[in-house]
Design an enzyme around this catalytic site. Sequence first.
Site, PDB file in Angstrom:
ATOM      1  N   ARG A  97       0.865  -1.175   0.000  1.00 24.37           N
ATOM      2  CA  ARG A  97       0.000   0.000   0.000  1.00 24.37           C
ATOM      3  C   ARG A  97       0.903   1.228   0.000  1.00 24.37           C
ATOM      4  O   ARG A  97       1.969   1.229   0.634  1.00 24.37           O
ATOM      5  CB  ARG A  97      -0.882   0.038   1.257  1.00 24.37           C
ATOM      6  N   GLU A 118      -4.182   7.245  -4.635  1.00 26.89           N
ATOM      7  CA  GLU A 118      -4.537   6.689  -5.953  1.00 26.89           C
ATOM      8  C   GLU A 118      -5.866   7.269  -6.428  1.00 26.89           C
ATOM      9  O   GLU A 118      -6.754   7.476  -5.613  1.00 26.89           O
ATOM     10  CB  GLU A 118      -4.645   5.156  -5.849  1.00 26.89           C
ATOM     11  N   HIS A 172      -1.856   0.133  -9.792  1.00 35.00           N
ATOM     12  CA  HIS A 172      -2.427  -0.829  -8.829  1.00 35.00           C
ATOM     13  C   HIS A 172      -3.045  -2.020  -9.584  1.00 35.00           C
ATOM     14  O   HIS A 172      -4.248  -2.272  -9.502  1.00 35.00           O
ATOM     15  CB  HIS A 172      -3.490  -0.153  -7.948  1.00 35.00           C
TER      16      HIS A 172
HETATM   17  P1  NAP Z   1      -0.121 -11.462   4.925  1.00 41.06           P
HETATM   18  O1  NAP Z   1      -0.016 -12.898   4.565  1.00 41.06           O
HETATM   19  O2  NAP Z   1      -0.972 -11.076   6.092  1.00 41.06           O
HETATM   20  O3  NAP Z   1       1.375 -10.918   5.131  1.00 41.06           O
HETATM   21  C1  NAP Z   1       1.630  -9.689   5.685  1.00 41.06           C
HETATM   22  C2  NAP Z   1       2.984  -9.709   6.341  1.00 41.06           C
HETATM   23  O4  NAP Z   1       3.225  -8.427   6.934  1.00 41.06           O
HETATM   24  C3  NAP Z   1       3.142 -10.729   7.437  1.00 41.06           C
HETATM   25  O5  NAP Z   1       4.275 -11.479   7.199  1.00 41.06           O
HETATM   26  C4  NAP Z   1       3.307  -9.927   8.730  1.00 41.06           C
HETATM   27  O6  NAP Z   1       4.215 -10.567   9.609  1.00 41.06           O
HETATM   28  C5  NAP Z   1       3.875  -8.621   8.192  1.00 41.06           C
HETATM   29  N1  NAP Z   1       3.567  -7.486   9.045  1.00 41.06           N
HETATM   30  C6  NAP Z   1       2.344  -7.090   9.474  1.00 41.06           C
HETATM   31  N2  NAP Z   1       2.461  -5.978  10.234  1.00 41.06           N
HETATM   32  C7  NAP Z   1       3.780  -5.676  10.271  1.00 41.06           C
HETATM   33  C8  NAP Z   1       4.530  -4.648  10.890  1.00 41.06           C
HETATM   34  N3  NAP Z   1       3.932  -3.701  11.640  1.00 41.06           N
HETATM   35  N4  NAP Z   1       5.867  -4.632  10.717  1.00 41.06           N
HETATM   36  C9  NAP Z   1       6.480  -5.567   9.971  1.00 41.06           C
HETATM   37  N5  NAP Z   1       5.815  -6.586   9.353  1.00 41.06           N
HETATM   38  C10 NAP Z   1       4.471  -6.638   9.519  1.00 41.06           C
HETATM   39  O7  NAP Z   1      -0.660 -10.601   3.715  1.00 41.06           O
HETATM   40  P2  NAP Z   1      -0.589 -10.916   2.137  1.00 41.06           P
HETATM   41  O8  NAP Z   1      -1.748 -11.753   1.759  1.00 41.06           O
HETATM   42  O9  NAP Z   1       0.768 -11.378   1.790  1.00 41.06           O
HETATM   43  O10 NAP Z   1      -0.848  -9.438   1.556  1.00 41.06           O
HETATM   44  C11 NAP Z   1       0.004  -8.379   1.917  1.00 41.06           C
HETATM   45  C12 NAP Z   1      -0.558  -7.051   1.453  1.00 41.06           C
HETATM   46  O11 NAP Z   1      -0.347  -6.891   0.058  1.00 41.06           O
HETATM   47  C13 NAP Z   1      -2.083  -6.864   1.600  1.00 41.06           C
HETATM   48  O12 NAP Z   1      -2.436  -6.516   2.912  1.00 41.06           O
HETATM   49  C14 NAP Z   1      -2.371  -5.764   0.602  1.00 41.06           C
HETATM   50  O13 NAP Z   1      -2.289  -4.502   1.220  1.00 41.06           O
HETATM   51  C15 NAP Z   1      -1.267  -5.909  -0.424  1.00 41.06           C
HETATM   52  N6  NAP Z   1      -1.782  -6.337  -1.739  1.00 41.06           N
HETATM   53  C16 NAP Z   1      -1.625  -5.526  -2.807  1.00 41.06           C
HETATM   54  C17 NAP Z   1      -2.072  -5.931  -4.052  1.00 41.06           C
HETATM   55  C18 NAP Z   1      -1.881  -5.070  -5.267  1.00 41.06           C
HETATM   56  O14 NAP Z   1      -2.702  -5.154  -6.161  1.00 41.06           O
HETATM   57  N7  NAP Z   1      -0.825  -4.281  -5.331  1.00 41.06           N
HETATM   58  C19 NAP Z   1      -2.705  -7.160  -4.195  1.00 41.06           C
HETATM   59  C20 NAP Z   1      -2.842  -7.959  -3.082  1.00 41.06           C
HETATM   60  C21 NAP Z   1      -2.370  -7.550  -1.849  1.00 41.06           C
HETATM   61  P3  NAP Z   1       4.083 -10.366  11.208  1.00 41.06           P
HETATM   62  O15 NAP Z   1       2.655 -10.594  11.537  1.00 41.06           O
HETATM   63  O16 NAP Z   1       5.029 -11.380  11.799  1.00 41.06           O
HETATM   64  O17 NAP Z   1       4.554  -8.985  11.461  1.00 41.06           O
HETATM   65  C1  8YV Z   2      -7.189  -5.416  -5.670  1.00 34.74           C
HETATM   66  C2  8YV Z   2      -5.566  -5.409  -3.646  1.00 34.74           C
HETATM   67  O1  8YV Z   2      -6.873  -5.126  -6.987  1.00 34.74           O
HETATM   68  O2  8YV Z   2      -6.213  -7.517  -2.816  1.00 34.74           O
HETATM   69  C3  8YV Z   2      -5.811  -6.378  -2.550  1.00 34.74           C
HETATM   70  O3  8YV Z   2      -5.574  -6.007  -1.394  1.00 34.74           O
HETATM   71  O4  8YV Z   2      -5.066  -4.351  -3.433  1.00 34.74           O
HETATM   72  C4  8YV Z   2      -5.889  -5.786  -5.043  1.00 34.74           C
HETATM   73  O5  8YV Z   2      -5.850  -7.153  -5.235  1.00 34.74           O
HETATM   74  C5  8YV Z   2      -8.070  -4.346  -5.303  1.00 34.74           C
HETATM   75  O6  8YV Z   2      -7.675  -3.522  -4.319  1.00 34.74           O
HETATM   76  C6  8YV Z   2      -9.461  -4.887  -5.129  1.00 34.74           C
HETATM   77  O7  8YV Z   2     -10.297  -3.850  -4.835  1.00 34.74           O
END
Ligand code: NAP
Ligand code: 8YV
Length: 313
Positions: free
Chosen positions: A232, A261, A279
């Site tokens: 994010r 965004e 994004h």
């Molecule tokens: P996840 O499995 O919950 O992984 C998040 C990681 O962040 C965990 O390893 C957690 O470890 C760590 N974390 C949480 N709080 C922290 C802190 N304060 N300091 C350091 N590390 C911390 O989540 P995910 O499914 O991989 O997704 C991650 C993020 O990617 C989503 O929340 C979303 O915002 C983003 N995303 C973006 C897109 C896009 O389109 N660009 C798509 C999908 C997801 P600990 O709990 O040990 O700290």
């Molecule tokens: C999405 C995302 O594209 O899954 C998330 O957290 O940021 C993306 O996969 C989007 O935000 C769905 O609204």
Amino acid sequence: MSAIQILQVGPLAPQTNSTLQERFSAAALWQQADPLAWAREHGGEVRVVVTSARHGCTAALIGALPKLEAIVSFGVGYDSIALDAARARGIQVSNTPDVLNDCVADLAFGLLIDAARGIAHGDRFVRAQRWPQGGFPLTTRVSGKKLGILGLGRIGEIVARRASGFDMEIAYHNRRPRDGAPWRFEGDLKALAAWSDFLVVAVVGGPETAGLVSREVIDALGPKGILVNVSRGSVIDEAAMVEALVEGRLGGAGLDVFRDEPNVPPALLALDNVVLAPHMASGTHETRAAMTALTLQNLEAFLDTGKVLTPVL
Ligand code: NAP
Ligand code: 8YV
């Protein structure tokens, strides 16, 4: 008209909007002139809110729906959903974990390679017919380098696995070491950045991680370092990052997410060492179909059994 039980906050893909309307008689909140006032007036029987990581669900909306029992969200990130307000009322919240890991990790790697090797820059160079006037500047090697991952969760782990195919050394920072992870844990994010050639941010968003990639962390990554963000925009001190990129104190960046965004800091538009994406990390036909299916499965499971399948809480 029977009372509304399912309320959709914002538009999803047209086919999903139709499914929600036709199969679940969902009401389209975003089509109302004053959505909150409409929810207060007509939302007395709403049991489920369907939303997305993009559209979220505010505490005010939750407050307007006295019979709300579940929030079903498309997307894995939940920083746009008022979790505390949901928790306080025992409202279940679901997201769409895991099904998007591969595509988000793929895009993170694409941004990393592009920022280091200048693929988009090279494309602009050729299209502008600058090649006949001289060769393209040298770029930065990717294979065998040091990769730091901020957030070794579901997505971060796949990024690490991709990196091992590039013979990279890998280290990561979470709040605590991850059980069974074969990669080096670094408890100090600044130390991780100082060690890394590339820092990929895949941590959760929200207030707890706001500004975690601070000016100091950016300076530690330094003039040869490359920062990639698929998490994010809020996680990075964006003003400090822009300043460092403009002044050459940060080597480059690959960015899929931004603070405001779809607005991108104008200074970034002129920089050839920065790759910008709208994004789009989960935005493949295959992954969006899987996210839609899981969203609808969560909704169906809640309506059939009273429990969502993939709860955030
Ligand atoms: P996840 O499995 O919950 O992984 C998040 C990681 O962040 C965990 O390893 C957690 O470890 C760590 N974390 C949480 N709080 C922290 C802190 N304060 N300091 C350091 N590390 C911390 O989540 P995910 O499914 O991989 O997704 C991650 C993020 O990617 C989503 O929340 C979303 O915002 C983003 N995303 C973006 C897109 C896009 O389109 N660009 C798509 C999908 C997801 P600990 O709990 O040990 O700290
Ligand atoms: C999405 C995302 O594209 O899954 C998330 O957290 O940021 C993306 O996969 C989007 O935000 C769905 O609204």
